[in-house]
Structures are given as C-alpha cells and as structure tokens.
Enzyme design. Sequence first.
Site, short mmCIF file in Angstrom:
data_model
loop_
_atom_site.label_atom_id
_atom_site.label_comp_id
_atom_site.label_asym_id
_atom_site.label_seq_id
_atom_site.Cartn_x
_atom_site.Cartn_y
_atom_site.Cartn_z
CB SER A 158 -0.89 0.05 1.24
OG SER A 158 -1.78 -1.02 1.27
CG ASN A 206 -20.14 12.27 7.10
OD1 ASN A 206 -20.22 11.23 7.76
ND2 ASN A 206 -20.12 13.47 7.65
NE ARG A 241 -10.75 1.42 -7.89
CZ ARG A 241 -11.82 2.13 -8.26
NH1 ARG A 241 -12.19 2.17 -9.53
NH2 ARG A 241 -12.52 2.79 -7.37
CD GLN A 286 -11.30 -38.43 -0.63
OE1 GLN A 286 -12.45 -38.01 -0.53
NE2 GLN A 286 -11.03 -39.61 -1.14
N GLY A 321 -4.76 -24.37 14.84
CA GLY A 321 -4.46 -23.35 15.85
C GLY A 321 -3.23 -22.53 15.49
CD GLU A 330 -6.53 2.27 -4.22
OE1 GLU A 330 -6.77 2.48 -5.42
OE2 GLU A 330 -5.55 2.69 -3.62
#
Length: 397
Positions: free
Chosen positions: A103, A147, A256, A292, A353, A376
């Site tokens: 980034s 916003n 992008r 499998q 784990g 993006e």
Amino acid sequence: MQFKKQTVRKYTAPDYYGLDDLLSDEYKMIRDASRAWLDEHIMPIIEDCAQQCKSPLHLIPEMGKQGFFGPYIPTEYGGGGLDQIAYGLIMQELERCDSGIRSMCSVQTSLVMYPIYKYGSEAQKKKFLPKLASGEWIGCFGLTEANFGSNPAGMLTHFKDCGDHYLLNGSKMWISNSPFAQVAVVWAKNERGKIHGILVEKGMEGFSTPEIHNKWSLRASITGELVFDNVKVPKENLLPGIAGLKGPLSCLDSARYGISWGAIGAAMTCYDTALQYSLERIQFDKPIASFQLTQKKLAEMITEITKAQLLTYRLGQLKNQDKASTAQISMAKRNNVNMAIQIAREARQILGGMGITGDYPIMRHQMNLESVITYEGTHDIHLLITGHDVTGINAFR
Ligand SMILES: Cc1cc2nc3c(=O)[nH]c(=O)nc-3n(C[C@H](O)[C@H](O)[C@H](O)COP(=O)(O)OP(=O)(O)OC[C@H]3O[C@@H](n4cnc5c(N)ncnc54)[C@H](O)[C@@H]3O)c2cc1C
C-alpha cells in the site's frame, strides 16, 4: 527503529500454468531482485512491525533504490521507466510480503507520482517526482472523507481563490501514509463545485495529519487524516492538467491495477505456507495433506491463483497498449482481492491453531486483506461497476 527478526521459511512461488514462460528475462530479473531484497530486509521483521503497529520507515531510502517508488514513471523524473507488467510484478512481490508495505508503495506510485506526472506542470514534476522516486519524500492521496467514501463526488473539502493563493478548508479520512508524508495530493472543490487536485505540503500553516489508531488490519502501514484549517496554498500547487472526478478516478485505475497483482502475491504466500504445512503436519498418523478435504482446499486455491495470474497478465498486456478499461481493471481488483481473502481464510484453517499465530504469515495477510477488499472501491462497488458496464444501467443510486 528496532524490530525482532524471525526466520523466514523457504518460499516456492506457485506457477501451475507456466506463466514464467510468458515473462521476458527482464521481467523475471526485476521480480527476482525485488523478491530477494524483500526476503532479506522486510520478510524477517514484518511480523514484528505488524504486531507493534509500526512501519519499517527506516528502509524507505533503500526501497527507493530498489525502484519500488514510481517504477513506470519515466527515468527523466527519477522513475524506473518500466512498463505495466514490471510494475505489477513488483506489486506482487511487495504484497507477497505484506499488503501494508505494498500500500505504501502503490500510493506513492499510482496515487501521488502518477497524478503529478500526468496532470502536473513541468515545475511540479521537477520539484516533486525525483524526491518521491528516491523515497526522500513520501506522498499521500486525499480523496475519502468521513461522510463520503464510496461516493467521493459528495466531498465537502473546498478551496477558494484569494488572488495570490487558494484557501483550503475541510478534512480527509483514512489516508495511507498521511502522518509521515511530505506532500498530499488533495482532491477538493472550487467555488463552482468543480473537483481539482492540489498539492498540500507538510508544514503549511493550518495543515495537520493526525494518525488513526486501533486498526486490526494493515498494521504495518500508517493511516491518518488530513485536516485543513484555512490553509493558504500557493497557486502553483494546483494540478493544471485535470478538472472533475475523472482526475482521482484515473489515479484509482492505476492503483487498482497494482492491487490486482498485489493480491496474487498475498494469496501465493498463504497457499505456499498451507501446502508446506499440510505436508509436514501429522494427524491420525498421516500428513494432513493426505486427507481429501485438505486436498480439496489446496486444489481450489491453486486453481483460483492460476486464474487470477492469467487474468492479470492479460490485463497487463492491455495496460501496456493503453487499452485496459476502468471496468476491466475493476473486475481484476475485485476478483483477485476476493480470491486472496478466501485463500487466506482456507489456508488459516489448514494450519489449525497455529494459523492464528504470528509464527506464520497467514493471519496477518487475512486481516490486511479486509482493508484491501474495502479500499480503492469496495467489493460491492466493483460489482456495480461491472454490472453497469454489461447492462448499461447505473445501479449506484
Ligand atoms: C486502511 C485504509 C487505507 C485507506 N487509504 C486511503 C487513502 O490513502 N486515500 C483515500 O482517499 N482513501 C483511503 N481509504 C478509504 C477507502 O477508499 C474507503 O474506506 C472506501 O472507499 C469505502 O468508503 P467507506 O469506508 O466510507 O465505506 P462506505 O462508502 O460507507 O460503504 C459502506 C458499505 O456500504 C456499501 N455501499 C456504499 N454505497 C453503495 C451502493 N451505492 N450500493 C451498494 N452498496 C453500497 C459499501 O460497499 C460498503 O459495504 C482507506 C481505507 C482504509 C480502510
């Protein structure tokens, strides 16, 4: 800055369909050199960086020397003068290491250097690009507001012409690199509501860049705000070559595109880690790779990685011919990031784990990709871009 070093497991890059045969020797050399440098310098410390929520900023000058900033910007401005496939391969290697590191580099290249190169004056190019290419300066890109995320056209940040300068007011949210950037490419509206790009420099009075804390994702990448309180910006800092939303959107096309390659890198690491682990981990007296259900997971992962590699390689060819459309780039970003996050989740399951620990890179990639699938353009917004492209009907509003 001190970071704890970790031993890095040997990596085998998945290449199921012989994509390497399509790459020139120069492409392979660029990719392998990037991979070798990252393996030596960033891979051993990246887990600790993420755990500490710190970015390895001390390596920025060396990253500049490696050509990670502005690979496709012409050499006369300090860039690498490379093409789009070479750029993609560098992004793949960076994100194989960490989405936050990628980034930082892709913001610098596609969202800061690209608009200055494409829309800047000659004086702006000469002033900013060589320093950004070397890493002496870091830049950031301010489009999103608190916003106005998916709908940047609604932005409130604005500037007014005050004769010998512009007066800038407003704020931007979720800005990668902002707290340590020397320059911000800021998208703001003029008195007539038209969007323009303005170069705001660190130290300008009334300009601040508070850091955003508490992130569980992209922890090795620094994110912040941009706050403009009556900032006087010299008139020569306006990007003269573009007006309107197509300015920032064209930068997002470039970024992008880089993300579509980068996400493959993250997926390749998760797949390779899971494959190696499944061959070594014994349960019920057998390697778990012999079950499998584990093989189904691995088979689906390598299939999806291979499809994404071919999609992106073709997109790179189109980009090199200047023929890649916004919708084609959007599809690759959406598909590849979604592919990578699914692979990270499945790979984490294969490790049981151990998969949740920092002894392996998978959980860090999985958490990082939660940001990559949102920034993006969110996954859903990209679905709407493809929907719009194939039907001709805009479903955004
Ligand atoms: C770590 C990080 C770094 C970032 N770096 C930068 C940066 O450097 N510069 C920058 O400018 N921005 C940056 N961003 C901002 C990023 O681009 C925005 O977060 C993104 O565009 C989404 O905006 P939002 O978060 O406001 O979500 P919203 O737009 O509020 O969306 C919330 C949800 O609503 C959905 N939604 C919205 N509109 C529609 C619609 N019409 N139809 C269907 N669904 C819809 C979305 O898909 C999403 O699921 C960064 C974000 C993060 C998390």
